[in-house]
Scaffold this motif. Structure first.
Motif, PDB file in Angstrom:
ATOM      1  N   ALA A   1      30.767  42.058  49.927  1.00 32.25           N
ATOM      2  CA  ALA A   1      30.549  42.160  48.435  1.00 32.25           C
ATOM      3  C   ALA A   1      29.034  41.583  47.824  1.00 32.25           C
ATOM      4  CB  ALA A   1      31.622  41.604  47.579  1.00 32.25           C
ATOM      5  N   THR A   2      28.505  42.308  47.238  1.00 29.99           N
ATOM      6  CA  THR A   2      27.202  41.855  46.726  1.00 29.99           C
ATOM      7  C   THR A   2      27.455  41.821  44.922  1.00 29.99           C
ATOM      8  OG1 THR A   2      26.255  43.876  46.416  1.00 29.99           O
ATOM      9  CG2 THR A   2      25.703  42.632  48.502  1.00 29.99           C
ATOM     10  N   VAL A   3      28.529  42.003  44.525  1.00 31.41           N
ATOM     11  CA  VAL A   3      28.942  42.140  42.869  1.00 31.41           C
ATOM     12  C   VAL A   3      30.253  41.319  43.128  1.00 31.41           C
ATOM     13  CG1 VAL A   3      27.638  44.235  42.328  1.00 31.41           C
ATOM     14  CG2 VAL A   3      30.192  44.469  43.331  1.00 31.41           C
ATOM     15  N   PRO A   4      30.451  40.784  41.716  1.00 25.28           N
ATOM     16  CA  PRO A   4      31.983  40.038  41.736  1.00 25.28           C
ATOM     17  C   PRO A   4      32.957  40.788  42.098  1.00 25.28           C
ATOM     18  CG  PRO A   4      30.266  39.715  39.727  1.00 25.28           C
ATOM     19  CD  PRO A   4      29.599  40.963  40.520  1.00 25.28           C
ATOM     20  N   LEU A   5      34.164  40.003  42.723  1.00 25.89           N
ATOM     21  CA  LEU A   5      35.115  41.078  43.247  1.00 25.89           C
ATOM     22  C   LEU A   5      35.770  41.554  42.032  1.00 25.89           C
ATOM     23  CD1 LEU A   5      36.419  38.076  45.992  1.00 25.89           C
ATOM     24  CD2 LEU A   5      34.774  40.147  46.002  1.00 25.89           C
ATOM     25  N   SER A   6      35.930  41.110  40.855  1.00 30.68           N
ATOM     26  CA  SER A   6      36.319  41.765  39.766  1.00 30.68           C
ATOM     27  C   SER A   6      35.844  43.028  39.649  1.00 30.68           C
ATOM     28  CB  SER A   6      36.513  40.956  38.635  1.00 30.68           C
ATOM     29  OG  SER A   6      35.291  40.611  38.343  1.00 30.68           O
ATOM     30  N   ALA A   7      34.591  43.231  39.970  1.00 30.60           N
ATOM     31  CA  ALA A   7      33.853  44.592  39.634  1.00 30.60           C
ATOM     32  C   ALA A   7      34.239  45.559  40.927  1.00 30.60           C
ATOM     33  CB  ALA A   7      32.335  44.129  39.737  1.00 30.60           C
ATOM     34  N   LEU A   8      34.639  44.837  41.907  1.00 32.21           N
ATOM     35  CA  LEU A   8      35.346  46.010  42.975  1.00 32.21           C
ATOM     36  C   LEU A   8      36.522  46.401  42.716  1.00 32.21           C
ATOM     37  CD1 LEU A   8      33.394  44.418  46.014  1.00 32.21           C
ATOM     38  CD2 LEU A   8      32.755  46.420  44.768  1.00 32.21           C
ATOM     39  N   GLY A   9      37.317  45.777  41.812  1.00 33.07           N
ATOM     40  CA  GLY A   9      38.882  46.214  41.538  1.00 33.07           C
ATOM     41  C   GLY A   9      39.772  45.065  41.834  1.00 33.07           C
ATOM     42  N   LEU A  10      39.442  43.827  41.921  1.00 33.63           N
ATOM     43  CA  LEU A  10      40.476  42.617  41.956  1.00 33.63           C
ATOM     44  C   LEU A  10      40.771  42.564  40.531  1.00 33.63           C
ATOM     45  CD1 LEU A  10      41.726  40.685  43.710  1.00 33.63           C
ATOM     46  CD2 LEU A  10      39.950  38.915  43.101  1.00 33.63           C
ATOM     47  N   THR A  11      41.958  42.831  40.024  1.00 35.38           N
ATOM     48  CA  THR A  11      42.650  42.879  38.639  1.00 35.38           C
ATOM     49  C   THR A  11      42.999  41.364  38.279  1.00 35.38           C
ATOM     50  OG1 THR A  11      44.780  43.262  39.437  1.00 35.38           O
ATOM     51  CG2 THR A  11      43.330  44.991  38.838  1.00 35.38           C
ATOM     52  N   SER A  12      43.375  41.212  37.232  1.00 40.34           N
ATOM     53  CA  SER A  12      43.653  39.931  36.665  1.00 40.34           C
ATOM     54  C   SER A  12      45.014  39.650  37.701  1.00 40.34           C
ATOM     55  CB  SER A  12      43.911  39.634  35.328  1.00 40.34           C
ATOM     56  OG  SER A  12      44.686  40.791  34.870  1.00 40.34           O
ATOM     57  N   VAL A  13      45.845  40.611  37.646  1.00 44.80           N
ATOM     58  CA  VAL A  13      47.213  40.004  38.421  1.00 44.80           C
ATOM     59  C   VAL A  13      46.731  39.885  39.824  1.00 44.80           C
ATOM     60  CG1 VAL A  13      49.381  41.257  39.358  1.00 44.80           C
ATOM     61  CG2 VAL A  13      48.626  41.691  36.964  1.00 44.80           C
ATOM     62  N   GLY A  14      45.746  40.504  40.354  1.00 38.32           N
ATOM     63  CA  GLY A  14      45.627  40.304  41.706  1.00 38.32           C
ATOM     64  C   GLY A  14      44.812  38.894  41.817  1.00 38.32           C
ATOM     65  N   GLN A  15      43.980  38.398  40.790  1.00 39.77           N
ATOM     66  CA  GLN A  15      43.540  37.107  40.668  1.00 39.77           C
ATOM     67  C   GLN A  15      44.785  36.162  40.680  1.00 39.77           C
ATOM     68  OE1 GLN A  15      40.913  37.279  37.285  1.00 39.77           O
ATOM     69  NE2 GLN A  15      39.050  37.190  38.543  1.00 39.77           N
ATOM     70  N   MET A  16      45.371  36.485  39.994  1.00 41.12           N
ATOM     71  CA  MET A  16      46.615  35.283  39.786  1.00 41.12           C
ATOM     72  C   MET A  16      47.417  35.234  41.054  1.00 41.12           C
ATOM     73  SD  MET A  16      46.230  34.091  36.810  1.00 41.12           S
ATOM     74  CE  MET A  16      47.544  33.020  36.888  1.00 41.12           C
TER      75      MET A  16
END
Length: 78
Positions: free
Chosen positions: A26-41
């Motif tokens: 990844a060269t962009v934030p993981l959230s920009a690639l689809g890591l959702t807030s649920v995934g973050q938790m």
């Protein structure tokens, strides 16, 4: 080694929506690639369990979840 394990945890936390190779390259934030807030938790829970640390839930702490290099460096320094 830590970064690779974190990438695996990202894949698990995202239910495969973001694969470990995608997270590693990844060269962009993981959230920009689809890591959702649920995934973050889920990722936070996995990191705390696996590495025995408490993830800071402040904005700065959550920003670490978007960058595997910074997160791996942070965990290695503990």
């Amino acid at each position: 080694m830590i970064k690779e394990r974190l990438a695996e945890l990202v894949e698990e936390a995202s239910d495969g929506a973001l694969t470990a190779p995608e997270a590693l390259s990844a060269t962009v934030p993981l959230s920009a690639l689809g890591l959702t807030s649920v995934g973050q938790m889920r990722l936070i829970d996995a990191i705390e369990t696996e590495f025995g640390v408490e993830v800071d839930l402040t904005e700065q702490g959550l920003e670490l979840l978007d960058d595997l290099d910074r997160l791996a460096t942070h965990l290695a320094a503990r």
